[in-house]
Design a protein around this motif. Sequence first.
Motif, short mmCIF file in Angstrom:
data_model
loop_
_atom_site.label_atom_id
_atom_site.label_comp_id
_atom_site.label_asym_id
_atom_site.label_seq_id
_atom_site.Cartn_x
_atom_site.Cartn_y
_atom_site.Cartn_z
N ALA A 86 0.84 -1.20 0.00
CA ALA A 86 0.00 0.00 0.00
C ALA A 86 0.88 1.25 0.00
O ALA A 86 0.67 2.17 -0.80
N ALA A 87 1.88 1.29 0.88
CA ALA A 87 2.72 2.49 0.96
C ALA A 87 3.56 2.65 -0.30
O ALA A 87 3.75 3.76 -0.81
N LEU A 88 4.06 1.52 -0.84
CA LEU A 88 4.90 1.61 -2.04
C LEU A 88 4.10 2.10 -3.24
O LEU A 88 4.60 2.87 -4.06
N LEU A 89 2.86 1.64 -3.34
CA LEU A 89 2.03 2.00 -4.50
C LEU A 89 1.93 3.52 -4.67
O LEU A 89 2.08 4.05 -5.76
N THR A 90 1.68 4.22 -3.57
CA THR A 90 1.46 5.67 -3.67
C THR A 90 2.72 6.48 -3.43
O THR A 90 2.72 7.69 -3.63
N SER A 91 3.81 5.82 -3.01
CA SER A 91 4.99 6.60 -2.61
C SER A 91 5.63 7.35 -3.79
O SER A 91 6.35 8.31 -3.59
N LEU A 92 5.36 6.90 -5.01
CA LEU A 92 6.00 7.55 -6.16
C LEU A 92 5.14 8.66 -6.76
O LEU A 92 5.64 9.56 -7.43
N THR A 93 3.86 8.59 -6.51
CA THR A 93 2.93 9.33 -7.35
C THR A 93 3.05 10.86 -7.27
O THR A 93 2.98 11.53 -8.29
N VAL A 94 3.26 11.41 -6.10
CA VAL A 94 3.38 12.87 -6.01
C VAL A 94 4.80 13.31 -6.36
O VAL A 94 5.01 14.27 -7.10
N SER A 131 5.35 10.53 -0.09
CA SER A 131 5.65 11.08 -1.40
C SER A 131 5.59 12.61 -1.40
O SER A 131 6.38 13.28 -2.05
N ILE A 132 4.65 13.14 -0.64
CA ILE A 132 4.49 14.60 -0.57
C ILE A 132 5.69 15.23 0.13
O ILE A 132 6.23 16.24 -0.30
N VAL A 133 6.13 14.59 1.21
CA VAL A 133 7.22 15.16 2.00
C VAL A 133 8.56 14.97 1.30
O VAL A 133 9.40 15.87 1.29
N ALA A 134 8.76 13.79 0.70
CA ALA A 134 10.08 13.47 0.14
C ALA A 134 10.36 14.22 -1.17
O ALA A 134 11.49 14.61 -1.43
N LYS A 135 9.35 14.40 -2.02
CA LYS A 135 9.49 15.07 -3.30
C LYS A 135 10.49 14.43 -4.26
O LYS A 135 10.86 15.02 -5.27
N SER A 136 11.01 13.25 -3.88
CA SER A 136 11.91 12.56 -4.81
C SER A 136 11.47 11.10 -4.82
O SER A 136 11.23 10.51 -3.77
N GLN A 137 11.35 10.53 -6.02
CA GLN A 137 10.81 9.17 -6.13
C GLN A 137 11.68 8.16 -5.41
O GLN A 137 11.18 7.28 -4.72
N LEU A 138 12.99 8.31 -5.56
CA LEU A 138 13.90 7.33 -4.98
C LEU A 138 13.82 7.37 -3.46
O LEU A 138 13.65 6.34 -2.80
N VAL A 139 13.93 8.58 -2.91
CA VAL A 139 13.88 8.73 -1.45
C VAL A 139 12.53 8.24 -0.93
O VAL A 139 12.46 7.50 0.05
N ALA A 140 11.46 8.62 -1.61
CA ALA A 140 10.12 8.27 -1.15
C ALA A 140 9.93 6.77 -1.09
O ALA A 140 9.40 6.23 -0.11
N SER A 141 10.38 6.05 -2.14
CA SER A 141 10.15 4.61 -2.14
C SER A 141 10.98 3.94 -1.05
O SER A 141 10.54 2.96 -0.45
N GLN A 142 12.17 4.47 -0.81
CA GLN A 142 12.99 3.87 0.25
C GLN A 142 12.38 4.11 1.63
O GLN A 142 12.32 3.19 2.45
N ILE A 143 11.91 5.33 1.86
CA ILE A 143 11.27 5.62 3.15
C ILE A 143 10.04 4.72 3.32
O ILE A 143 9.83 4.13 4.37
N ALA A 144 9.25 4.61 2.25
CA ALA A 144 8.02 3.80 2.34
C ALA A 144 8.35 2.36 2.71
O ALA A 144 7.68 1.74 3.52
N MET A 145 9.42 1.85 2.10
CA MET A 145 9.83 0.47 2.35
C MET A 145 10.21 0.30 3.82
O MET A 145 9.73 -0.61 4.50
#
Lengths: 369, 309
Positions: free
Chosen positions: A188-196, A275-289
């Motif tokens: 669930a978290a990974l799915l949306t972590s990239l979108t914003v 995703s909103i806070v990280a603003k970077s796809q790579l960082v966001a997906s790692q945080i989500a994981m």
Amino acid sequence: MKFPRIRAIAKKELIQIRRDPLSLAMAFLMPVMLLFIFGYAITLDVNNLKTVVCDLDKSMLSRELAAQFGKSDYFTIIDRVHSYGEIDGYLDRGEALVAISIPRDFSENIKRGRPAELQVIVDGSDSNTATIALGYISAVTGLFSEKIAVRQSPPLIETRVRVWFNEELESRNYIIPGLIAVIMSVIAALLTSLTVAREWERGTMEQLISTPVKTQEFILGKLMPYFLIGFIDMLISVLLAVFLFDVPMKGSLFLLAGLSSLFLFGGLSLGMLISIVAKSQLVASQIAMVATFLPAFLLSGFMYAIPNMPKPLQVITYAIPARYFVSILKDIFLKGNALHMLLFETSLLGLFALVVFAIANKKFKKRIE
Amino acid sequence: MNNEAVAIRTENLLKSFGDYRAIDNLDLDIKRGEIYGLVGPDGSGKTTLMRLLTAIMEPDSGQAWVAGHSVVTESERVKEKIGYMSQRFGLYEDLTVIENIIFYADLYDVPRKERPERIERLLGFSNLTPFKARLAGKLSGGMKQKLGLACALIHTPEILFLDEPTNGVDPVSRRDFWKILYDLLKEGITIFVSTAYLDEAERCTRVGLIHKGKLLAEDDPAAMKKSFGYPMIALWADDPRRAIEVLKMVPGIKNISIYGDRLHIALESPELMETIVFELQAAGIVMKSYRNIIPTLEDIFITKVAGDE
């Protein structure tokens, strides 16, 4: 809030997802892969423990005891040795995990009504397996001494044990529902972590925030398509659990769908917030994981029972939605519990979802910093 | 702010990034129906000003009103009335031309009844009708810009903001693009456009030169040329590059730039011409000829920016 705008965002997102077949395939394969890997890897049942027997007594009774071990599925007797010293080599080389040594005076002691000793050596390097092995050993010897006692005099107390909810004591039955909760937390978290983050990185956000679209419309619209994917993932997981892992499904499918939706809403909102806070796809997906996998795996009560944790950790578990979803899934699958018995979990799951959704809304700014 | 004739107005608008003032107490006053060209070197604050005026960035202090609404307190009202095209292509490359347009029509809440006619018109003037079903990412640079314009116009905004819309677009597409802008102007839309091309600035009703977050000059292009304080000469010499080196040392020369084989020189006073002739002779450079000229916008801007440095 205008529904046509929410629909427009959702539709746009759906088109984009559809045109990215690789990510779409990943989204659907992820639960299957994770369920296979963890479902087969994590099993608390221990079978076919390699055992070496050293029978120094060589009596009818000692052979009967050795046979008792050999008959059970838990132990596989790989060799019989004739001196105590030979045992070491089997354990050192890892060829056997358990060694059973029956001393010379074993049958003699029993015949005279004296306590008879049995020496058991277990390889403790895997403490989990060792503990389970010890349990099996005492069960086998208990059964054996009961049998002997009956021959000599009628037993005073006869215990009849019945196990509820998971009659076959299949660890898989309670691992798989819990595992689904863990896997879905991550997905669930990974799915949306990239979108914003993707919109910021691609430069499409600047154009988007120059329109009168409202924050809630944007976030709700973005959530919808991923909700659909998450729901399908959940469906795949439940089907695999029931038809592949043979987990009984005793509860209501509607209740399962309803509570899964509630859980997904929270999990997807968390990914969105990241995703909103990280603003970077790579960082966001790692945080989500990291933010979902470790807590869900270790602190949800899936691997380790929450009452056994130190107090501060126990407090933390209340903030982990997987905690509630693990027990909800176990209860619906194995006990067939109805909603009124899951009110605590349901309301906290709902609270988590609302809080995270509200924070995501607050954190999203239609401004460039 | 309810003056119907005013499209954009700023008062002491200020935005800094750390210690650097990107927009430094800027005052602007732009009337409806204008096509206002914002020119300035890279990093002068063009994009920041654009973002402040489109209410997607908050100023540190000062005020700005766009279409009668404050960008600080009524940012969402502003957004309903304007169209914006960011410098970087801001549409979805994995959506088709028509999908992008419909998406923005939905966001701007364009009434369904009016859509078919509007979309057809927008596709028509941008010559995108044959490419309706093409992915935006597969369009050429010029077509991408026209699609961006079509999306920014779908809700018939009162004011259009274009941040370097023709950057990297071929000359023919650039001319097409400006033709469209003139048509829009005729329909009464106010256009605020930033550009790095001075020939485009010449086509604006008014031009503002921005440097280090401040307006150095602002006027209509013809008046600006007329009021340029320095005589301007064009000079042909046999070694223009060495001539620049020599003339740079001459006090009173405001600016020299090279255009092909000729030099444009801004002089403090006409008498300076004698010194130039003398210095070139002394350096052994043959001056073929020279004549007085009307300065181009480029001459004016380069001179002003150099004077501000």
